[in-house]
Motif scaffolding. Structure first.
Motif, PDB file in Angstrom:
ATOM      1  N   UNK A  57       0.831  -1.211   0.000  1.00  0.00           N
ATOM      2  CA  UNK A  57       0.000   0.000   0.000  1.00  0.00           C
ATOM      3  C   UNK A  57       0.865   1.261   0.000  1.00  0.00           C
ATOM      4  N   UNK A  58       1.945   1.229   0.801  1.00  0.00           N
ATOM      5  CA  UNK A  58       2.852   2.379   0.858  1.00  0.00           C
ATOM      6  C   UNK A  58       3.517   2.608  -0.484  1.00  0.00           C
ATOM      7  N   UNK A  59       3.919   1.525  -1.137  1.00  0.00           N
ATOM      8  CA  UNK A  59       4.544   1.635  -2.451  1.00  0.00           C
ATOM      9  C   UNK A  59       3.554   2.182  -3.480  1.00  0.00           C
ATOM     10  N   UNK A  60       2.319   1.734  -3.398  1.00  0.00           N
ATOM     11  CA  UNK A  60       1.277   2.236  -4.293  1.00  0.00           C
ATOM     12  C   UNK A  60       1.058   3.729  -4.097  1.00  0.00           C
ATOM     13  N   UNK A  61       0.938   4.116  -2.835  1.00  0.00           N
ATOM     14  CA  UNK A  61       0.651   5.513  -2.516  1.00  0.00           C
ATOM     15  C   UNK A  61       1.768   6.434  -2.989  1.00  0.00           C
ATOM     16  N   UNK A  62       2.987   5.946  -2.939  1.00  0.00           N
ATOM     17  CA  UNK A  62       4.135   6.756  -3.346  1.00  0.00           C
ATOM     18  C   UNK A  62       4.105   7.095  -4.838  1.00  0.00           C
ATOM     19  N   UNK A  63       3.401   6.288  -5.621  1.00  0.00           N
ATOM     20  CA  UNK A  63       3.312   6.524  -7.063  1.00  0.00           C
ATOM     21  C   UNK A  63       2.262   7.577  -7.424  1.00  0.00           C
ATOM     22  N   UNK A  64       1.414   7.927  -6.474  1.00  0.00           N
ATOM     23  CA  UNK A  64       0.265   8.792  -6.752  1.00  0.00           C
ATOM     24  C   UNK A  64       0.610  10.241  -6.420  1.00  0.00           C
ATOM     25  N   UNK A  65       0.537  11.152  -7.382  1.00  0.00           N
ATOM     26  CA  UNK A  65       0.818  12.557  -7.094  1.00  0.00           C
ATOM     27  C   UNK A  65      -0.026  13.126  -5.955  1.00  0.00           C
ATOM     28  N   UNK A  66      -1.271  12.684  -5.826  1.00  0.00           N
ATOM     29  CA  UNK A  66      -2.143  13.178  -4.748  1.00  0.00           C
ATOM     30  C   UNK A  66      -1.757  12.625  -3.379  1.00  0.00           C
ATOM     31  N   UNK A  67      -0.849  11.649  -3.370  1.00  0.00           N
ATOM     32  CA  UNK A  67      -0.306  11.074  -2.135  1.00  0.00           C
ATOM     33  C   UNK A  67      -1.336  10.391  -1.253  1.00  0.00           C
ATOM     34  N   UNK A  68      -2.372   9.865  -1.870  1.00  0.00           N
ATOM     35  CA  UNK A  68      -3.329   9.057  -1.107  1.00  0.00           C
ATOM     36  C   UNK A  68      -4.009   8.068  -2.028  1.00  0.00           C
ATOM     37  N   UNK A  69      -4.425   6.958  -1.453  1.00  0.00           N
ATOM     38  CA  UNK A  69      -5.236   5.996  -2.182  1.00  0.00           C
ATOM     39  C   UNK A  69      -6.667   6.515  -2.211  1.00  0.00           C
ATOM     40  N   UNK A  70      -7.324   6.389  -3.329  1.00  0.00           N
ATOM     41  CA  UNK A  70      -8.668   6.930  -3.473  1.00  0.00           C
ATOM     42  C   UNK A  70      -9.702   6.177  -2.656  1.00  0.00           C
ATOM     43  N   UNK A  71     -10.847   6.807  -2.517  1.00  0.00           N
ATOM     44  CA  UNK A  71     -11.977   6.236  -1.808  1.00  0.00           C
ATOM     45  C   UNK A  71     -13.077   5.929  -2.829  1.00  0.00           C
ATOM     46  N   UNK A  72     -13.897   4.894  -2.600  1.00  0.00           N
ATOM     47  CA  UNK A  72     -15.004   4.628  -3.523  1.00  0.00           C
ATOM     48  C   UNK A  72     -15.868   5.851  -3.793  1.00  0.00           C
ATOM     49  N   UNK A  73     -15.997   6.732  -2.799  1.00  0.00           N
ATOM     50  CA  UNK A  73     -16.768   7.964  -2.965  1.00  0.00           C
ATOM     51  C   UNK A  73     -16.189   8.853  -4.066  1.00  0.00           C
ATOM     52  N   UNK A  74     -14.870   8.829  -4.217  1.00  0.00           N
ATOM     53  CA  UNK A  74     -14.238   9.644  -5.257  1.00  0.00           C
ATOM     54  C   UNK A  74     -14.737   9.240  -6.639  1.00  0.00           C
ATOM     55  N   UNK A  75     -14.914   7.955  -6.828  1.00  0.00           N
ATOM     56  CA  UNK A  75     -15.427   7.444  -8.102  1.00  0.00           C
ATOM     57  C   UNK A  75     -16.922   7.711  -8.210  1.00  0.00           C
ATOM     58  N   UNK A  76     -17.634   7.476  -7.119  1.00  0.00           N
ATOM     59  CA  UNK A  76     -19.095   7.619  -7.126  1.00  0.00           C
ATOM     60  C   UNK A  76     -19.531   9.033  -7.471  1.00  0.00           C
ATOM     61  N   UNK A  77     -18.783  10.020  -7.025  1.00  0.00           N
ATOM     62  CA  UNK A  77     -19.130  11.414  -7.320  1.00  0.00           C
ATOM     63  C   UNK A  77     -19.070  11.696  -8.814  1.00  0.00           C
TER      64      UNK A  77
END
Length: 247
Positions: free
Chosen positions: A201-221
């Motif tokens: 998870x930490x390795x994944x998060x490091x690849x994301x410019x927003x510096x966080x893993x998304x939430x299902x709500x982010x997609x739902x919106x």
């Protein structure tokens, strides 16, 4: 409420991103038809959760990769609800392996659910939307369908296929008042990602410019917007919801 008197069909709607989408639409007045496979109690729990918003909610067991079963469930939903205005194709599976170790069954299973299942649901609602001269179709692709990912050749192929399917059907139905779009989530916190180790998870998060893993709500919106009349002039689009991963 923006979806009052409208019925939304959501495949894979009993948990994760699908349930988040169903919840947002129900809050805005949509009647909800959830399609699920697997544990019946999961579908029942999702139904109970959605009923609190005061709209009609029903659950249907359906393997969307089955052409005839998909047709039967669409016909049943139209009978139960009087029509369909929104289709959200969210059902999906993974069978991750390097191509070296991937057998035919691994490839076919993912293509059949993710891509053929999306086709089946579009196919069986197509004439209905044409006759209504109205409809919103939103399908869940993935950032992997845009940039690829090692160990996910089958998943990437299925999600890339959804993009091509979306753009083609959008051209076919645009003149009938039907919009057809897709969302491409990046790393989203679902049961699948939650099962990963903290290191991964930490390795994944490091690849994301927003510096966080998304939430299902982010997609739902985003899906909520694409299903609304505010997006009536948006069709054939693929919107990344990835925190900038694919910039």
């Amino acid at each position: 409420m923006k979806f009052e008197n409208k019925t939304a069909v959501i495949t894979g709607g009993s948990r994760g991103i699908g349930l988040a989408i169903a919840t947002r639409l129900a809050k805005e007045g949509a009647n909800i038809a959830i399609l699920y496979v697997g544990d019946e109690s999961e579908g029942e729990n999702a139904k109970k959760e959605l009923l609190q918003y005061g709209t009609k909610v029903e659950q249907y067991f359906c393997d969307v990769s089955d052409f005839e079963a998909s047709k039967q469930v669409v016909d049943k939903i139209i009978e139960d609800f009087g029509g369909i205005e929104i289709l959200v194709n969210n059902a999906g599976i993974t069978r991750d392996k390097l191509v070296l170790n991937m057998d035919e069954k691994d490839f076919d299973a993912v293509i059949n659910v993710n891509l053929k299942g999306t086709f089946n649901m579009i196919k069986h609602t197509y004439k209905h939307f044409m006759k209504k001269r109205y409809g919103r179709i939103v399908s869940t692709s993935s950032i992997v369908g845009i940039i690829g990912n090692k160990g996910q050749a089958n998943y990437a192929a299925s999600k890339a296929g959804i993009i091509g399917l979306t753009k083609s059907v959008a051209r076919e139905l645009a003149g009938r008042g039907v919009t057809v779009n897709a969302v491409a989530p990046g790393y989203i916190g679902t049961d699948m990602t939650n099962a990963l180790s903290d290191k991964v998870k930490t390795e994944m998060q490091a690849q994301i410019p927003a510096k966080r893993i998304g939430d299902p709500e982010d997609v739902a919106k985003v899906v909520e917007f694409l299903c609304s009349d505010e997006a009536a002039y948006v069709t054939g689009e693929v919107i990344r919801v990835d925190g900038g991963l694919a910039i």
